[in-house]
Design an enzyme around this catalytic site. Structure first.
Site, PDB file in Angstrom:
ATOM      1  CG  HIS A 193      -2.013   1.019   1.183  1.00  0.00           C
ATOM      2  ND1 HIS A 193      -3.066   1.028   2.059  1.00  0.00           N
ATOM      3  CD2 HIS A 193      -2.207   2.088   0.373  1.00  0.00           C
ATOM      4  CE1 HIS A 193      -3.865   2.050   1.803  1.00  0.00           C
ATOM      5  NE2 HIS A 193      -3.359   2.719   0.795  1.00  0.00           N
ATOM      6  CG  HIS A 233      -1.590   5.819  -2.311  1.00  0.00           C
ATOM      7  ND1 HIS A 233      -2.263   5.006  -3.187  1.00  0.00           N
ATOM      8  CD2 HIS A 233      -2.186   5.652  -1.091  1.00  0.00           C
ATOM      9  CE1 HIS A 233      -3.234   4.371  -2.520  1.00  0.00           C
ATOM     10  NE2 HIS A 233      -3.200   4.732  -1.256  1.00  0.00           N
ATOM     11  CE1 TYR A 275      -9.032   8.626   1.416  1.00  0.00           C
ATOM     12  CE2 TYR A 275      -6.991   7.713   2.239  1.00  0.00           C
ATOM     13  CZ  TYR A 275      -7.654   8.512   1.341  1.00  0.00           C
ATOM     14  OH  TYR A 275      -6.955   9.180   0.368  1.00  0.00           O
ATOM     15  CG  HIS A 308      -7.066   2.688   5.457  1.00  0.00           C
ATOM     16  ND1 HIS A 308      -7.988   2.732   4.446  1.00  0.00           N
ATOM     17  CD2 HIS A 308      -6.022   3.433   5.034  1.00  0.00           C
ATOM     18  CE1 HIS A 308      -7.528   3.478   3.451  1.00  0.00           C
ATOM     19  NE2 HIS A 308      -6.340   3.916   3.787  1.00  0.00           N
ATOM     20  CD  GLU A 316      -2.843   5.204   4.043  1.00  0.00           C
ATOM     21  OE1 GLU A 316      -2.972   4.707   5.174  1.00  0.00           O
ATOM     22  OE2 GLU A 316      -3.642   6.029   3.581  1.00  0.00           O
TER      23      GLU A 316
END
Lengths: 341, 341
Positions: free
Chosen positions: A7, A9, A194, A223, A284
């Site tokens: 995960h 981005h 989210y 998450h 993340e």
């Protein structure tokens, strides 16, 4: 053991990329249909944004590879129309492809989709096919709420989505269920929208029978699964009340939670209640929460530390860090094998 | 030590009460403005529904007193208009008053509010005043989304709500933040909408400065605070990123989480990350999840067992079971003191 972060981005894309987006929105608002030209972004600009951020952190934290997709909060499916979403999505995915080409050992691509409120799903099918077949991506981010916090699409179990799922199955790629920014003032994007989306998606899957129709379809709920593991008793109880099969048969053959939970007690709970085969490492990074936790002196989102600290076997850690990701993303597994890994 | 359950709804009200509701909705749909007559419900009917359900469970579980309010999923603020909501709300609250009068040692009242999408908040102020001053209730359930899953009201920190908060402060009563049913097919009521609302409300409070303006305002966020304790690191980190004060100063002087989390690992986490002064015992019995957990052989929502099993001091359990509720609901404390408790 490889450490695969499922995960990540591209939250630090070059400024010209964001300027292109702003120009695109401005043109749409003026009613001009012609899209602006793609910006000229050099390899060096990409290298700079990656090496000082994601790659630096990957090295510091000891991860080997990040499954990398466009910035989720910037997908903005609610902005403009389908053509705007299409042009922006292609630009975002092509930029991910450039990152992967520059750092093929460190990043593998996952695509954004050209979703748009009320639009048919066919454009997303085409973009998924392009990204997987032409760009070598291994999965996608599917937004269950392209309206950006108004929740006007049908649930994920609705037949609206089925042609997309057929393509996912055909290509053997999973989707991470991931909303974008919220244009509803009730929902802070990373603090509410989210997490709510994660919880909502899971409950939709309990209510429906999606995996009867698509037994090999795979979703990653990010998450840490939203509120689900914390309320695992509620979900087991609701499945029972609603006369659904037990969760392990009905949902958990096809659904996986990442480890984007930013404190040790949360990760402890996740691993306690969810089968380790359903947990896949994610951070993340560089993402929603960028600071250092004063209680630990480490980044909140340095989730590898929390896994390292778990009192579970090395074999289970291997599953979380590598083996589950290779199973969920078979095209990643193929790429790694081709590299002798 | 008293065991005070802060979260009980009259989910088992006599059938005539529900028939009244159906008649009311039918009249509204036909465009008839006259409300149907209130049903004739005998004390015996109320006794039967209470004694075979809430009171039976209260005794079996060893709780002494339930803070009792109308069925949350039936509040249905999105149905009809403000007049419909008003008539239904009064009927619901008056029924709670009858339960309390029949079992004054076992139940204390908390009211539903006559909210309605887009309606001003003044009717809720009047009903709160009536229920507290005339019916002896000690708090209220405030719905942050009267649209029922479309989230069209302003956030809880918006000035729209301020006159209501002024009345809460004046009367010294807390509100439980509690949505009702969902008319958005994306959100299962008890499996998604409830939990999402809890999470959403908490994040709104981080973003805003509500408790600077109302330092004595108190909210109970039910269902263990939604996703918040599981993601406590995320919320601490977001507060930091958004340049808000630390959560303990900014939010946690005024916000309390109940214990409606239906498995031991969830309660363990709650007590580990949230200060014990912010945790108040609740079961939601008879509520969202009514079955027996095959893993334990006990009701999922027998949350007292989970607290009993905690490795914390007896003094801390006393806070969770009694003292915090008496502090959060001062009018309950006064009533108990008047009874010599």
């Amino acid at each position: 053991m490889l450490i695969i972060d499922c995960h990540g981005h591209y939250t630090t894309a070059p400024a010209a990329h964001q300027k292109f987006r702003e120009a695109q929105i401005a043109q749409f608002e003026k009613g001009q249909s012609a899209a602006p030209l793609r910006p000229d972004i050099s390899d060096d600009e990409i290298r700079e944004t990656i090496e000082s951020n994601q790659l630096k952190l990957q090295r510091e934290l000891g991860a080997d590879l990040t499954i990398f997709s466009p910035r989720a909060s910037a997908m903005g499916h609610h902005i403009g129309d389908e053509a705007v979403s299409q042009a922006w999505t292609e630009a975002c995915n092509d930029l991910i492809k450039r990152v992967v080409d520059l750092y093929p050992e460190n990043f593998v691509g996952v695509c954004q989709l050209p979703q748009s409120p009320g639009a048919p799903i066919e454009a997303s099918i085409r973009e998924l096919e392009r990204c997987v077949a032409e760009l070598g991506f291994v999965g996608c981010n599917l937004n269950p709420d392209p309206s950006g916090g108004h929740w006007r699409s049908p649930p994920l179990t609705d037949r609206y989505w089925y042609p997309f799922y057929e393509k996912m199955v055909e290509l053997d790629v999973p989707a991470m269920i991931h909303v974008s920014a919220s244009c509803n003032p009730n929902f802070h994007a990373t603090g509410a929208h989210y997490i709510n989306a994660d919880t909502t998606a899971f409950m939709q899957l309990i209510q429906g029978d999606l995996f009867r129709d698509f037994p090999t379809l795979r979703f990653i709920i990010p998450h840490g699964g939203g509120a689900v593991p914390y309320h695992w008793g509620r979900y087991r109880g609701l499945a029972d009340m609603l006369k659904r099969p037990p969760l392990d048969e009905h949902v958990m053959r096809n659904v996986f939670f990442d480890t984007c939970v930013y404190h040790q007690p949360g990760i402890d709970l996740l691993v306690k209640v969810i089968d380790v085969d359903n947990i896949v490492f994610g951070s993340e990074m560089v993402g929603a929460v960028r600071g250092i936790d004063p209680e630990t002196g480490h980044y909140f989102d340095d989730t590898k530390r929390y896994i390292d600290a778990l009192d579970i076997s090395q074999a289970d850690k291997h599953r979380i860090f590598e083996l589950n990701a290779r199973r969920i993303y078979p095209r990643l597994d193929q790429q790694l094998k081709a590299r002798g890994l």
